[in-house]
Design an enzyme around this catalytic site. Structure first.
Site, mmCIF file in Angstrom:
data_model
loop_
_atom_site.group_PDB
_atom_site.id
_atom_site.type_symbol
_atom_site.label_atom_id
_atom_site.label_comp_id
_atom_site.label_asym_id
_atom_site.label_seq_id
_atom_site.Cartn_x
_atom_site.Cartn_y
_atom_site.Cartn_z
ATOM 1 N N GLU A 1 -5.072 -9.720 -4.346
ATOM 2 C CA GLU A 1 -4.522 -8.633 -3.519
ATOM 3 C C GLU A 1 -5.379 -7.366 -3.639
ATOM 4 O O GLU A 1 -4.898 -6.255 -3.826
ATOM 5 C CB GLU A 1 -3.057 -8.361 -3.886
ATOM 6 C CG GLU A 1 -2.156 -9.556 -3.571
ATOM 7 C CD GLU A 1 -0.686 -9.288 -3.830
ATOM 8 O OE1 GLU A 1 0.150 -9.952 -3.180
ATOM 9 O OE2 GLU A 1 -0.365 -8.442 -4.685
ATOM 10 N N GLU B 1 0.446 -16.349 -2.321
ATOM 11 C CA GLU B 1 1.710 -15.878 -2.869
ATOM 12 C C GLU B 1 2.694 -15.764 -1.720
ATOM 13 O O GLU B 1 2.401 -15.115 -0.712
ATOM 14 C CB GLU B 1 1.565 -14.526 -3.568
ATOM 15 C CG GLU B 1 0.709 -14.564 -4.817
ATOM 16 C CD GLU B 1 0.786 -13.264 -5.616
ATOM 17 O OE1 GLU B 1 1.611 -12.395 -5.266
ATOM 18 O OE2 GLU B 1 0.024 -13.139 -6.585
#
Length: 327
Positions: free
Chosen positions: A141, A238
């Site tokens: 991320e 995710e």
């Protein structure tokens, strides 16, 4: 006119046929996580050890340059669930592992200065010696405002770790975007791109379905378009059906399936570039580390309707199956 209509119908059938074929070739890997306990919960309560739906071909594991979860089970907060690489080596075989390597902004600088050279080498050695197929998410991320990564620092650190990882034939490199807008400092995601030779997979997170209740919105299509252009596969690295807004917390059964899960599977089934999916099967509110998020109980088995629909979806022909050797 009639011929034109027939040609249009034929073209649409061919196009749909291509999409169906892409989703029927056992090409999508399924991972569960994101801890030892959550993986075990999925095995027991969702797929019932493979009796209700196929077992995952892979699991999620989170670590840092301090080796968390390798030598002994590691909980990020006292009493929380554990990262346990030994468990993922022993639960059943073969089991692929997607490994999330967390780094702070300060650690990026230390990697670039050589202060973590020994730790990076140790990490690669551990993953190589496992013999498992490893998907390494370096600085996952990277574009999220919560990580505060400066692009130049991230790219340099990613490349340094990636060069070490290339020593191991079982490690694949994953460039994982938060896939939300605004990005950190509102930069385009390509500002963080380390170069094609250091990226095997592009990845996205999938939490929010829309910008409902948030000051942000999904940026997934941007990553998918980059993957198409570069002819690289996409991983949903995710995903969790979070219960953040008042509407989401109240929704149950079919209404919540339609709100979160249906768009999730629609994306998978309509996007041939997606070749791996990792689901976080967790009650966020039960853990000290995550309770502040107020994301609620996102366990699949916590809702009977969702569980039934999930099991049906997991029998779809596009999921890759493997023959397991039980330990």
């Amino acid at each position: 006119m009639r011929h034109r209509v027939l040609l249009t119908v034929l073209f649409l059938n061919l196009l749909l046929g291509e999409l169906v074929t892409a989703r029927e070739d056992q090409s999508v890997l399924f991972f569960a996580g994101q801890s030892r306990e959550e993986f075990a919960d999925y095995l027991t309560h969702v797929c019932e050890q493979g009796n209700a739906c196929p077992r995952p071909v892979g699991a999620a594991f989170y670590t840092s340059l301090h080796g968390n979860g390798f030598e002994r089970p590691h909980a990020n907060a006292p009493g929380d669930n554990h990262q346990d690489f030994w468990y993922l080596q022993s639960v059943y075989k073969p089991l692929m592992v997607q490994v999330a390597l967390w780094m702070s902004p300060e650690e990026l600088a230390k990697v670039n200065q050589g202060e973590f050279d020994v730790q990076v080498e140790q990490l690669v050695d551990r993953l190589a010696q496992s013999g498992q197929r490893i998907f390494l998410r370096i600085g996952y991320e990277f574009d999220g405002p919560h990580n505060r990564y400066q692009p130049n620092e991230f790219v340099a650190a990613y490349r340094k770790i990636a060069k070490q990882a290339r020593r191991a034939s079982n490690i694949e490199l994953v460039w994982h975007s938060f896939a939300m807008l605004p990005t950190y400092q509102e930069r385009d995601v390509m500002a963080w791109y380390p170069g094609d030779r250091f990226v095997d997979w592009l990845a996205i997170s999938y939490f929010q379905v829309s910008d409902d209740g948030y000051h942000a919105g999904p940026n997934r299509q941007r990553i998918i378009e980059i993957a198409k252009a570069k002819q690289k596969p996409v991983m949903i690295a995710e995903a969790s059906a979070i219960r953040y807004t008042v509407t989401q917390k109240a929704a149950q059964g079919k209404s919540y399936w339609d709100y979160w899960y249906k768009p999730f599977f629609d994306l998978i089934e309509s996007t041939p570039e997606i070749k791996a999916v990792s689901m976080i099967n967790v009650n966020w509110d039960s853990q000290a580390q995550h309770r502040v998020l107020e994301w609620g109980d996102a366990r699949i088995a916590s809702d009977g309707y969702v569980l039934k629909q999930w099991r049906e979806k997991m029998h779809a022909p596009y999921w890759k199956s493997v023959r397991y050797i039980d330990q």
